[in-house]
Design an enzyme around this catalytic site. Structure first.
Site, PDB file in Angstrom:
ATOM      1  N   LEU A   1       1.350  -1.019   0.102  1.00  0.00           N
ATOM      2  CA  LEU A   1      -0.190  -0.280   0.066  1.00  0.00           C
ATOM      3  C   LEU A   1       0.817   1.192   0.005  1.00  0.00           C
ATOM      4  O   LEU A   1       2.115   1.978   0.878  1.00  0.00           O
ATOM      5  CB  LEU A   1      -0.978   0.476   1.628  1.00  0.00           C
TER       6      LEU A   1
ATOM      7  N   TYR B   1       8.558  12.413   4.508  1.00  0.00           N
ATOM      8  CA  TYR B   1       7.940  10.401   3.832  1.00  0.00           C
ATOM      9  C   TYR B   1       8.073   9.498   4.691  1.00  0.00           C
ATOM     10  O   TYR B   1       8.296   8.478   5.628  1.00  0.00           O
ATOM     11  CB  TYR B   1       7.913  11.074   2.364  1.00  0.00           C
TER      12      TYR B   1
ATOM     13  N   LYS C   1       7.487   6.192   6.806  1.00  0.00           N
ATOM     14  CA  LYS C   1       7.767   4.679   6.377  1.00  0.00           C
ATOM     15  C   LYS C   1       9.423   4.427   7.327  1.00  0.00           C
ATOM     16  O   LYS C   1       8.788   2.959   8.125  1.00  0.00           O
ATOM     17  CB  LYS C   1       8.835   4.437   5.281  1.00  0.00           C
TER      18      LYS C   1
END
Length: 214
Positions: A69, A121, A125
């Site tokens: 995803l 970002y 993660k």
């Protein structure tokens, strides 16, 4: 027969994993928001609304989950929406797969992922990686690619198409410790991810040099 669930099966990497598993006559369940066009005949799909799934959803029995995803900041529109997809949806699928019996998980993350990074970002993660490891899977396989190239998945923006063409030239300057950020074709990456069906117990990280090994 081993059953694998793919979350993000309509995306660039997930779709390649779906096709490669089906070519091996593997039992596959594709999680998707809407029906997948050209779904392989030996695959089944589980169409869900992620928001309601977070509250009351469950997954069928499975052995391995491929977590592919992801969105972009441009598509998400803001940081909250981005985190909703890349973290909340992803960790929820992982937990529900574990509850359904999955022993192994394979995740596509990002080069530079780090839960302490100042980059939003990369921090998201990294936080996802850490949270998945804490769930308790027997085997966790984390892939940290650079820029992805290849066909399939969503329609690419013009800027992304241009960058794909430039990627090979940019790769030439990524040497030494920066070589792990080189671009990788999604089909090649998917092949390596599929190989983790035979992964050993533990947490395993994969980088560019691992992707291109035979």
């Amino acid at each position: 027969m081993t059953t694998s669930i793919i979350a993000g099966s309509s995306g660039l990497v997930g779709n390649n994993i779906l096709n490669q598993l089906c070519e091996k006559n593997h039992k596959v369940i594709a999680i998707t928001r809407k029906p997948i066009s050209s779904l392989p005949p030996n695959a089944s799909e589980l169409i869900i609304d992620f928001e309601s799934f977070l509250i009351e959803g469950s997954l069928p029995a499975c052995d391995h989950v491929f977590l592919c995803l992801g969105t972009t900041m441009k598509i998400a529109g803001n940081k909250n929406n981005f985190r909703r997809v890349d973290f909340d949806y992803s960790i929820d699928i992982a937990k529900k797969a574990f509850e359904s019996g999955a022993k192994k998980l394979t995740l596509i993350s990002s080069g530079g992922a780090d839960s302490s990074s100042k980059n939003f970002y990369l921090r998201v993660k990294g936080e996802l990686e850490d949270s998945i490891i804490d769930i308790g899977f027997e085997s966790v396989n984390i892939f940290r690619p650079g820029f992805l190239t290849g066909s399939g998945g969503r329609k690419r923006a013009t800027s992304e198409k241009i960058f794909m063409k430039l990627a090979k030239f940019l790769d030439l300057v990524l040497i030494g410790s920066t070589s792990k950020y080189r671009s990788i074709n999604a089909k090649v990456l998917a092949k390596k991810m599929v190989s983790t069906l035979k992964s050993k117990p533990g947490v395993h990280y994969y980088y560019y040099e691992d992707f291109i090994k035979p």
